[in-house]
Write a protein that holds these residues in place. Structure first.
Motif, PDB file in Angstrom:
ATOM      1  N   CYS A   1      53.188  36.996 -22.815  1.00  0.00           N
ATOM      2  CA  CYS A   1      52.718  38.105 -23.643  1.00  0.00           C
ATOM      3  C   CYS A   1      51.334  37.830 -24.206  1.00  0.00           C
ATOM      4  CB  CYS A   1      53.692  38.367 -24.795  1.00  0.00           C
ATOM      5  SG  CYS A   1      53.646  37.092 -26.083  1.00  0.00           S
ATOM      6  N   THR A   2      50.850  36.594 -24.026  1.00  0.00           N
ATOM      7  CA  THR A   2      49.660  36.125 -24.738  1.00  0.00           C
ATOM      8  C   THR A   2      48.420  36.958 -24.445  1.00  0.00           C
ATOM      9  OG1 THR A   2      50.619  33.938 -24.599  1.00  0.00           O
ATOM     10  CG2 THR A   2      48.322  34.054 -25.233  1.00  0.00           C
ATOM     11  N   SER A   3      48.228  37.287 -23.178  1.00  0.00           N
ATOM     12  CA  SER A   3      47.036  38.045 -22.805  1.00  0.00           C
ATOM     13  C   SER A   3      46.991  39.360 -23.584  1.00  0.00           C
ATOM     14  CB  SER A   3      47.066  38.292 -21.300  1.00  0.00           C
ATOM     15  OG  SER A   3      46.128  39.257 -20.935  1.00  0.00           O
ATOM     16  N   GLY A   4      48.117  40.055 -23.641  1.00  0.00           N
ATOM     17  CA  GLY A   4      48.165  41.338 -24.340  1.00  0.00           C
ATOM     18  C   GLY A   4      47.895  41.184 -25.822  1.00  0.00           C
ATOM     19  N   PHE A   5      48.513  40.182 -26.442  1.00  0.00           N
ATOM     20  CA  PHE A   5      48.273  39.954 -27.871  1.00  0.00           C
ATOM     21  C   PHE A   5      46.817  39.585 -28.126  1.00  0.00           C
ATOM     22  CE2 PHE A   5      52.895  39.646 -28.707  1.00  0.00           C
ATOM     23  CZ  PHE A   5      52.950  40.292 -29.931  1.00  0.00           C
ATOM     24  N   LEU A   6      46.257  38.762 -27.237  1.00  0.00           N
ATOM     25  CA  LEU A   6      44.860  38.366 -27.421  1.00  0.00           C
ATOM     26  C   LEU A   6      43.940  39.576 -27.365  1.00  0.00           C
ATOM     27  CD1 LEU A   6      44.662  35.068 -25.346  1.00  0.00           C
ATOM     28  CD2 LEU A   6      43.875  35.343 -27.702  1.00  0.00           C
ATOM     29  N   MET A   7      44.210  40.488 -26.448  1.00  0.00           N
ATOM     30  CA  MET A   7      43.332  41.644 -26.335  1.00  0.00           C
ATOM     31  C   MET A   7      43.442  42.521 -27.582  1.00  0.00           C
ATOM     32  SD  MET A   7      41.971  40.678 -23.682  1.00  0.00           S
ATOM     33  CE  MET A   7      40.691  41.867 -23.347  1.00  0.00           C
ATOM     34  N   VAL A   8      44.650  42.650 -28.115  1.00  0.00           N
ATOM     35  CA  VAL A   8      44.800  43.433 -29.346  1.00  0.00           C
ATOM     36  C   VAL A   8      44.039  42.749 -30.481  1.00  0.00           C
ATOM     37  CG1 VAL A   8      46.432  44.239 -31.086  1.00  0.00           C
ATOM     38  CG2 VAL A   8      46.994  44.460 -28.662  1.00  0.00           C
ATOM     39  N   CYS A   9      44.178  41.434 -30.585  1.00  0.00           N
ATOM     40  CA  CYS A   9      43.486  40.710 -31.666  1.00  0.00           C
ATOM     41  C   CYS A   9      41.979  40.808 -31.504  1.00  0.00           C
ATOM     42  CB  CYS A   9      43.930  39.247 -31.679  1.00  0.00           C
ATOM     43  SG  CYS A   9      45.628  39.044 -32.218  1.00  0.00           S
ATOM     44  N   HIS A  10      41.532  40.680 -30.269  1.00  0.00           N
ATOM     45  CA  HIS A  10      40.086  40.753 -30.031  1.00  0.00           C
ATOM     46  C   HIS A  10      39.564  42.144 -30.397  1.00  0.00           C
ATOM     47  CE1 HIS A  10      36.348  39.348 -28.266  1.00  0.00           C
ATOM     48  NE2 HIS A  10      36.235  40.516 -27.653  1.00  0.00           N
ATOM     49  N   ALA A  11      40.293  43.173 -30.032  1.00  0.00           N
ATOM     50  CA  ALA A  11      39.883  44.542 -30.372  1.00  0.00           C
ATOM     51  C   ALA A  11      39.920  44.741 -31.887  1.00  0.00           C
ATOM     52  CB  ALA A  11      40.788  45.554 -29.675  1.00  0.00           C
ATOM     53  N   LEU A  12      40.900  44.141 -32.516  1.00  0.00           N
ATOM     54  CA  LEU A  12      41.000  44.237 -33.975  1.00  0.00           C
ATOM     55  C   LEU A  12      39.748  43.661 -34.619  1.00  0.00           C
ATOM     56  CD1 LEU A  12      43.089  44.759 -36.422  1.00  0.00           C
ATOM     57  CD2 LEU A  12      43.480  42.309 -36.304  1.00  0.00           C
ATOM     58  N   GLN A  13      39.331  42.515 -34.094  1.00  0.00           N
ATOM     59  CA  GLN A  13      38.146  41.874 -34.670  1.00  0.00           C
ATOM     60  C   GLN A  13      36.876  42.676 -34.368  1.00  0.00           C
ATOM     61  OE1 GLN A  13      37.279  37.874 -33.394  1.00  0.00           O
ATOM     62  NE2 GLN A  13      36.596  37.281 -35.431  1.00  0.00           N
ATOM     63  N   ASN A  14      36.865  43.348 -33.224  1.00  0.00           N
ATOM     64  CA  ASN A  14      35.742  44.247 -32.933  1.00  0.00           C
ATOM     65  C   ASN A  14      35.655  45.353 -33.962  1.00  0.00           C
ATOM     66  OD1 ASN A  14      34.569  43.284 -30.595  1.00  0.00           O
ATOM     67  ND2 ASN A  14      36.054  44.293 -29.283  1.00  0.00           N
ATOM     68  N   HIS A  15      36.825  45.757 -34.416  1.00  0.00           N
ATOM     69  CA  HIS A  15      36.932  46.958 -35.221  1.00  0.00           C
ATOM     70  C   HIS A  15      36.773  46.673 -36.703  1.00  0.00           C
ATOM     71  CE1 HIS A  15      37.904  51.158 -34.907  1.00  0.00           C
ATOM     72  NE2 HIS A  15      38.664  51.051 -35.976  1.00  0.00           N
ATOM     73  N   TYR A  16      37.282  45.537 -37.108  1.00  0.00           N
ATOM     74  CA  TYR A  16      37.204  45.137 -38.516  1.00  0.00           C
ATOM     75  C   TYR A  16      36.445  43.823 -38.578  1.00  0.00           C
ATOM     76  CZ  TYR A  16      41.008  48.447 -39.413  1.00  0.00           C
ATOM     77  OH  TYR A  16      41.782  49.562 -39.509  1.00  0.00           O
ATOM     78  N   SER A  17      35.270  43.864 -39.168  1.00  0.00           N
ATOM     79  CA  SER A  17      34.498  42.628 -39.154  1.00  0.00           C
ATOM     80  C   SER A  17      35.042  41.617 -40.163  1.00  0.00           C
ATOM     81  CB  SER A  17      33.021  42.929 -39.415  1.00  0.00           C
ATOM     82  OG  SER A  17      32.928  43.690 -40.594  1.00  0.00           O
ATOM     83  N   GLU A  18      35.738  42.103 -41.183  1.00  0.00           N
ATOM     84  CA  GLU A  18      36.368  41.187 -42.138  1.00  0.00           C
ATOM     85  C   GLU A  18      37.878  41.246 -41.948  1.00  0.00           C
ATOM     86  OE1 GLU A  18      34.605  39.363 -44.320  1.00  0.00           O
ATOM     87  OE2 GLU A  18      32.718  40.229 -43.602  1.00  0.00           O
ATOM     88  N   LEU A  19      38.547  40.204 -42.355  1.00  0.00           N
ATOM     89  CA  LEU A  19      40.005  40.160 -42.238  1.00  0.00           C
ATOM     90  C   LEU A  19      40.620  41.398 -42.890  1.00  0.00           C
ATOM     91  CD1 LEU A  19      42.549  38.404 -41.474  1.00  0.00           C
ATOM     92  CD2 LEU A  19      42.491  37.566 -43.823  1.00  0.00           C
ATOM     93  N   PRO A  20      41.289  42.238 -42.100  1.00  0.00           N
ATOM     94  CA  PRO A  20      41.881  43.425 -42.716  1.00  0.00           C
ATOM     95  C   PRO A  20      43.153  43.080 -43.473  1.00  0.00           C
ATOM     96  CG  PRO A  20      42.285  43.424 -40.354  1.00  0.00           C
ATOM     97  CD  PRO A  20      41.509  42.181 -40.664  1.00  0.00           C
ATOM     98  N   GLU A  21      43.658  44.070 -44.164  1.00  0.00           N
ATOM     99  CA  GLU A  21      44.900  43.836 -44.898  1.00  0.00           C
ATOM    100  C   GLU A  21      46.043  43.585 -43.923  1.00  0.00           C
ATOM    101  OE1 GLU A  21      45.892  46.189 -48.406  1.00  0.00           O
ATOM    102  OE2 GLU A  21      43.989  47.224 -48.074  1.00  0.00           O
ATOM    103  N   GLU A  22      47.066  42.911 -44.441  1.00  0.00           N
ATOM    104  CA  GLU A  22      48.191  42.495 -43.611  1.00  0.00           C
ATOM    105  C   GLU A  22      48.839  43.687 -42.881  1.00  0.00           C
ATOM    106  OE1 GLU A  22      48.230  39.218 -43.770  1.00  0.00           O
ATOM    107  OE2 GLU A  22      49.884  38.880 -42.380  1.00  0.00           O
ATOM    108  N   TYR A  23      48.930  44.820 -43.565  1.00  0.00           N
ATOM    109  CA  TYR A  23      49.616  45.942 -42.923  1.00  0.00           C
ATOM    110  C   TYR A  23      48.826  46.468 -41.723  1.00  0.00           C
ATOM    111  CZ  TYR A  23      46.641  49.752 -44.700  1.00  0.00           C
ATOM    112  OH  TYR A  23      45.598  50.598 -44.921  1.00  0.00           O
ATOM    113  N   VAL A  24      47.504  46.322 -41.785  1.00  0.00           N
ATOM    114  CA  VAL A  24      46.683  46.755 -40.641  1.00  0.00           C
ATOM    115  C   VAL A  24      46.924  45.816 -39.460  1.00  0.00           C
ATOM    116  CG1 VAL A  24      44.345  47.137 -39.789  1.00  0.00           C
ATOM    117  CG2 VAL A  24      44.942  47.770 -42.143  1.00  0.00           C
ATOM    118  N   ILE A  25      46.949  44.532 -39.754  1.00  0.00           N
ATOM    119  CA  ILE A  25      47.220  43.545 -38.695  1.00  0.00           C
ATOM    120  C   ILE A  25      48.574  43.849 -38.061  1.00  0.00           C
ATOM    121  CG2 ILE A  25      47.629  41.095 -38.242  1.00  0.00           C
ATOM    122  CD1 ILE A  25      45.762  40.508 -40.652  1.00  0.00           C
ATOM    123  N   GLU A  26      49.545  44.101 -38.900  1.00  0.00           N
ATOM    124  CA  GLU A  26      50.884  44.404 -38.374  1.00  0.00           C
ATOM    125  C   GLU A  26      50.848  45.643 -37.501  1.00  0.00           C
ATOM    126  OE1 GLU A  26      53.648  44.669 -41.593  1.00  0.00           O
ATOM    127  OE2 GLU A  26      53.435  42.561 -42.122  1.00  0.00           O
TER     128      GLU A  26
END
Lengths: 775, 182, 279
Positions: free
Chosen positions: B106-131
């Motif tokens: 599942c790692t590739s898929g999770f990595l792409m979501v995390c990478h896109a998240l970081q593209n989208h939020y330059s600072e650590l977003p709130e926990e609920y957004v990460i979830e």
């Protein structure tokens, strides 16, 4: 000082996995391969009047269409009862009944839809109790199966595929006299493994007659064995390769797809064929997790000391047995839990039904058995007015006790439960299991469960290791162990590095076992890989060390007994400043004058388990596994008493792992097991309708836990070394799951003041139990 | 000119910054074309039904399940697969450091979501957004705690210059051009 | 893998889309309008549908609107759920969109697709029904504007060749107090056992729900019952639930009886919040 163990070194294949370079079976190039697809039964139980494949065969691009008529053999590791493709009858919804091989997947799929099947529906058996009724239809008539191993006890004329008994002391008369008796019934549904990698296999038969299988399997050597025996192929002509496996959890230990892939290739003259199950078939067609029914009676004295227990288990193995009889046996072997019960009677039956057939699942029937036992113990504690933890502590197995199969307790063999119960208290903030009100309608409650488990390998299970050296002095380790996420390659790396006193970076584990290259390893199951393959690795390391000493002795001009090995060097004990690096002696030694001395080093090690026995068919006495692992677990819930919903706040495990040779890897794998247990207990089941058709055969409706709902997982270790295993480490990788369903059931039963004796524990079920009585 | 494809046709896909020509049927899903024709096998089939997220890739900056997108639809868009990160991305380092995977499927898929998240939020977003973002994917091995830890670690790292993170998702017709709420 | 091939076209205008639809229909090619594609792709793979052509409307500018004008919020049919949510323009609809499927799928699923899909929940309809939204359709007579409720009785009642261009939401609804609660069997990422949305308009509660019955519904009678401020939240919730008892459905996610239990709890908590001025 250790060099490689007791350290949280990273997973050896970590960077391959985060870059996409890690290769799983279906990642290998498939250009030029034919594609196979399966047609599966839409009935749970039916006679096959006809399977008309003419239109499918006529579709351009279709190379062959196979049905049950093309393969008369029956398969199964214990009882041969399962056809590769259904013949005459289908026994579960999802059973394969035809296979199409075509130029590509779309063509194969189109052909499937052209096959016409004429079914004559038969009444389905959907529960063990129903299958055991007098006059129930027999799913496998007389003589339709063949015993493979001696300790399988099918009862002809019934749907009982095997039966195991434990008789210890006098449970019947003692139980009647007990001051406190609790009797409970349980019913747990089957569910799925749901490894993220769907099952897939490829086959090819060369002109030389060599059968090449590439598969996502935990048991490449079983694939070789079963194919050889069923199709009368010399085993040496079969080569099975297993790249990285994307999760197994027991579900990829069964030999299933490989047989179909072989048949497909045979059907097209040996051409390369690729067979990948869509997720829906991976769930309904490939084997699943067992269902279980149980009647539990436990008697104790007024102080809560258990005097006797009578335990009846009915394992729902579905339509075929696969390894399920041994899961019934495993229930019997550990039926008392990690407790001292002097008077014990257990009957564990393996029963055919019209469900998808079951195979090994993480915990090997222990999570299910533990749910029944530990729920009953909680009710016993309540009746005795005891703290659930104290009740378990005072009954904990210890010196002077024997297991249900009459193996004498020692801490080294079995582990230390009181210490686990000691450690779980601060870890979980144990409060006696009381109900704490935190808001008008909200309470917090903790539930406890203990577990233990030994393994049930064949008494002659084997493993092996070969180590070779590279010119830089680094080592290659070749074993038959499959890496499917449990970290076994990392542990074997550590074990070898430790023995050779090398850095783990100097050890290269061959990633993809190949039966033609790697020494046979029974199966990568039962959490036994570190124990079995680890012992073979140690033997291989010792073998290599003695060869290195000889070479070093020749090189340094001293007797090999004087040679010491450390940090990639050999040196003279008497004269430690005289040393020689591995790289100069691993391929033999060439003196400055050009003289060749010694021999290249190849270490070999092997292992056959010793001291195991079959169980006595009447008393159940005997020994099935090399060691036990045990532990205590707590689940804390926050429950809304108005809506019957809940959140799991925390989940804790204190486990005797023998020795934490890689604390972080072990913590993570145990936490992963806990997570699977929490998911399983709270939301997973294969729901069937009254015709036996699965209602949730996909990941849309079959729910797994997502991120965001997970509790805080806490893991702590007790370390009582196991004498026979590498560095004392015990089996640990599947165990995190075992007590989770029971601990959750205990917490929720207390929170909602009702009896929750089934799974999954979703709010609707709790609502029913709380408002209508038992679940 | 209205785009129209019938039968097997050569289409142009821009993947990991490179243009490729592949022959695809209109009914071919992006996942199969990436894996079978371009040999980019990091994205995995797990359910082909949009439920598990193992096939997630990034299209124009957004996570997309490549089993639920036709290859022909991806023409004209920027596709990023795990192979395109090349081992430089903060997410990859964080996943290794946080022990965020076991079997790795599942790692590739999770990595792409995390990478896109970081593209989208330059600072650590709130926990609920990460979830919310990570709830699109399933992992059967880990406890998810390791994945949460990886997201935090990802934000503690400075991304290397020239990494795909530098390209902000362009506004397109197909994908939402919503502003970054932070 | 989709077994049967289809033709793919990406028209630039509504007219092109419809003309092609008609032409393909006449030649028996069974075309479908296609936006996010997630439902069509999964159904094609499963063999539930077999379109001969898919007409992708994402490239039609008119279907991509997402803007405020003087009277309306305009939401193009091809707007993704994520885009609607991130715009923040209609908070209740944003909340609902954020609970359909999962975040990644929300980047693909469109408003039009959710309304027209065969999956019965169609949760985006709930805020639109409560807001008295209009739909702009494109069909035989060109564009026509209709109240959503006149073409949506829980499912879209369109002519075969007709497609939704956009939804129009009156501005009052964007700032009205709101409430949304989605309940599932036990896993957050799941179809709703029950999804309840509410908007406050002129001090009256408007309520619609999905999941209870075989289609989304908004009932006048239920709203009348819930708006009886003199009665306690528990009482009105029980009365409103009784009105819907016959419509509750059994499914693998939950029984009808349990759905009603969940409905009553949810309505009670909604009315409690309203009475306590928490919405």
């Amino acid at each position: 000082m250790t060099t490689a163990i007791d350290k949280s070194i990273q997973r050896r294949e970590a960077w391959d996995k985060v870059t996409g370079q890690a290769q799983y079976c279906d990642d290998l190039p498939a250009a030029g391969m034919l594609s196979a697809r399966l047609l599966t039964s839409t009935y749970a139980h039916a006679r096959l009047r006809s399977v008309d494949i003419a239109a499918a065969q006529a579709l351009p691009g279709v190379e062959c269409v196979l049905t049950g008529a093309d393969c008369p053999q029956l398969f199964g590791p214990l009882l041969q009862d399962r056809p590769a493709l259904a013949r005459d009858k289908v026994r579960y919804a999802g059973e394969p009944l035809a296979l199409v091989v075509a130029v590509d997947e779309p063509t194969a799929e189109q052909a499937l839809r052209l096959i016409e099947v004429d079914y004559e529906p038969l009444p389905p058996l959907l529960k063990p109790a129903q299958a055991l009724e007098r006059g129930a239809p027999l799913l496998h008539g007389q003589g339709s199966y063949k015993k493979v191993l001696e300790d399988i006890y099918p009862e002809p004329g019934t749907n009982i595929a095997s039966h195991y008994r434990i008789r210890k002391g006098d449970s019947q008369s003692v139980l009647q006299k007990c001051a406190v008796i609790v009797r409970q019934c349980f019913g747990l549904p089957p569910s799925g493994h749901l490894a993220m990698e769907i099952r897939t296999a490829r086959a090819e038969i060369t002109a030389q007659g060599q059968v090449l299988i590439t598969t996502s399997s935990q048991s490449p050597y079983s694939v070789r064995k079963q194919l050889a025996e069923a199709f009368l192929i010399p085993a040496g002509q079969i080569q099975v390769k297993t790249p990285l496996v994307g999760g197994g959890f027991g579900g990829k230990a069964a030999v299933c797809l490989e047989i179909l892939a072989y048949l497909a290739s045979r059907g097209v003259g040996g051409k390369k064929v690729r067979l990948t199950l869509p997720r829906e078939q991976d769930m309904a067609t490939a084997p699943c997790r067992l269902g279980l029914e149980a009647e539990i009676s436990i008697g104790a004295d007024q102080n809560g000391l258990i005097q006797a227990a009578e335990l009846n288990y009915y394992l729902d193995c579905g339509a075929y047995t696969d390894i399920a009889p041994y899961m019934a046996k495993a229930i019997a072997v550990d039926c008392s839990g990690p407790y001292q019960i002097a008077n014990l009677s257990c009957d564990a039956l393996c029963v055919y039904t019209n469900h998808t057939y079951a195979t090994s699942f993480r915990g090997f029937s222990h999570a299910e058995q533990t749910f029944c036992l530990e729920r009953t113990l909680d009710m016993l504690a309540q009746k005795c007015g005891d703290d659930p933890l104290q009740l378990r502590l005072k009954n904990a197995i210890g010196p002077g006790c024997t297991t249900p199969t009459q193996v004498a307790y020692s801490a080294g063999l079995i582990g230390d439960l009181p210490q686990c119960l000691e450690k779980i208290q601060p870890l979980s903030c144990w409060d006696g299991g009381g109900v704490t009100k935190i808001k008008p309608h909200t309470v917090r409650v903790k539930g406890l469960a203990c577990f233990w488990k030994t393994a049930n390998p064949p008494t002659d299970a084997i493993s092996g290791a070969v180590i070779t050296f590279n010119p830089d002095g680094s080592v290659n380790l070749n074993t038959g162990a499959v890496e499917m996420g449990s970290g076994c390659h990392t542990h074997l790396n550590q074990i070898l590095a430790e023995r050779l006193q090398l850095s783990p970076d100097q050890v290269h584990v061959v990633a993809a076992p190949d039966t033609q290259v790697a020494p046979e390893h029974w199966k990568t199951v039962a959490s036994l890989t570190v124990n079995m393959a680890g012992r073979a690795v140690l033997a291989a390391a010792d073998d290599a060390l003695s060869q290195l000493r000889v070479n070093a002795g020749l090189a340094l001009g001293c007797p090999d007994a004087e040679i010491e090995i450390a940090a990639g060097r050999a040196f003279s004990k008497k004269n430690p400043e005289r040393f020689i690096p591995f790289k100069d002696i691993v391929q033999g030694y060439k003196s400055p004058a050009g003289q060749s001395l010694g021999q290249p080093v190849i270490g070999r090690g092997s292992l056959m388990l010793k001291g195991l026995s079959l169980l006595d068919p009447y008393s159940g006495s005997g020994r099935t596994g090399p060691d036990w692992s045990l532990g205590a677990q707590v689940v804390e819930v926050e429950a809304d008493l108005r809506t019957y919903t809940y959140r799991i706040i925390s989940a804790s495990t204190a486990m005797d792992v023998g020795r934490a040779i890689n604390p972080e890897l072990m913590r993570a794998v145990i936490a992963g097991g806990m997570a699977m247990g929490v998911s399983l207990a709270s939301r997973e089941s294969f729901a069937y309708n009254s015709d036996g058709i699965p209602l949730k055969p996909n990941l849309r409706t079959y729910k797994l836990m997502h991120i965001g709902e997970e509790p805080d997982y806490r893991v702590d270790f007790v370390e009582t070394p196991e004498q026979g295993s590498p560095y004392g480490v015990r089996s640990y990788s599947e165990h995190g799951i075992i007590g989770m369903p029971a601990a959750l059931g205990n917490a929720l039963s207390r929170a909602f003041a009702c009896r929750l004796n089934t799974l999954p524990l979703n709010p609707e079920r709790i609502w029913r139990a709380a408002t209508e009585g038992d679940s | 000119m209205m785009k129209k494809y019938e039968g097997k046709t050569v289409i142009k896909l821009r993947v990991n910054g490179q243009d490729h020509e592949v022959a695809a049927r209109p009914a071919d899903i992006l996942l199969d074309v990436l894996r079978q024709q371009l040999g980019l096998t990091a994205a995995k089939p797990g359910c082909l039904n949009g439920d598990c997220g193992a096939c997630t890739v990034i299209v124009d900056g957004w996570p997309i399940k490549s089993c639920l997108m036709l290859a022909v639809e991806a023409e004209g868009h920027d596709i990023l697969t795990l192979e395109g990160l090349g081992g430089r991305a903060a997410a990859q380092k964080a996943f290794v450091a946080a022990n965020s995977f076991q079997c790795g499927y599942c790692t590739s898929g999770f990595l792409m979501v995390c990478h896109a998240l970081q593209n989208h939020y330059s600072e650590l977003p709130e926990e609920y957004v990460i979830e919310e973002w990570l709830q699109a994917n399933l992992c059967r091995c880990t406890s998810y705690q390791e994945l949460r830890r990886a997201v935090r670690l990802m934000y503690e790292q400075t991304p290397p210059s020239g990494s795909p993170r530098d390209s902000r998702p362009p506004a397109t017709n197909v994908f939402p051009a919503g502003k970054n709420p932070l | 893998m989709i077994a049967y091939d289809f033709m793919y076209m990406q028209p630039d205008t509504l007219r092109q889309a419809r003309e092609n639809f008609l032409r393909l229909s006449e030649s028996g090619q069974n075309p479908v309008y296609y936006a996010g594609g997630s439902e069509i792709i999964t159904m094609c793979r499963a063999g539930d549908i077999r379109p001969g052509a898919v007409i992708d409307i994402k490239n039609i500018d008119a279907c991509q609107a997402l803007s405020l004008d003087e009277d309306w919020l305009r939401l193009g049919a091809a707007c993704t759920l994520n885009r609607i949510k991130e715009s923040g323009l209609f908070p209740l609809l944003g909340l609902v969109c954020g609970r359909i499927a999962d975040h990644t799928n929300q980047c693909r699923i469109t408003l039009g697709g959710n309304l027209c899909g065969s999956i019965i929940y169609r949760e985006t309809s709930l805020p639109l029904l409560l807001a008295d939204a209009k739909l702009i359709l494109y069909g035989a007579r060109g564009r026509r504007a209709l109240a959503l409720k006149s073409v949506f009785d829980g499912r879209m009642r369109l002519q075969p060749d007709e497609l939704i261009v956009e939804a129009q939401v009156p501005l009052w609804a964007l700032n009205a107090p709101y409430y949304h609660m989605k309940k599932t069997a036990n896993e957050k990422i799941d179809y709703p056992l029950l999804s309840v949305a509410a908007l406050l308009y002129e001090d009256q509660l408007r309520v619609a729900c999905s999941g209870l019955a075989d289609r989304p519904l908004r009932s006048k009678q239920v709203e009348v019952a819930l708006n009886r401020r003199a009665l306690s939240p528990g009482t009105v919730a029980a009365k409103a639930t009784a009105l819907l008892a016959e419509q509750a459905r059994d499914s693998v996610e939950g029984s009808a009886a349990y759905r009603l239990f969940v409905l009553e709890n949810t309505l009670r908590s909604l009315v409690e919040d309203w009475h306590d001025e928490k919405i």
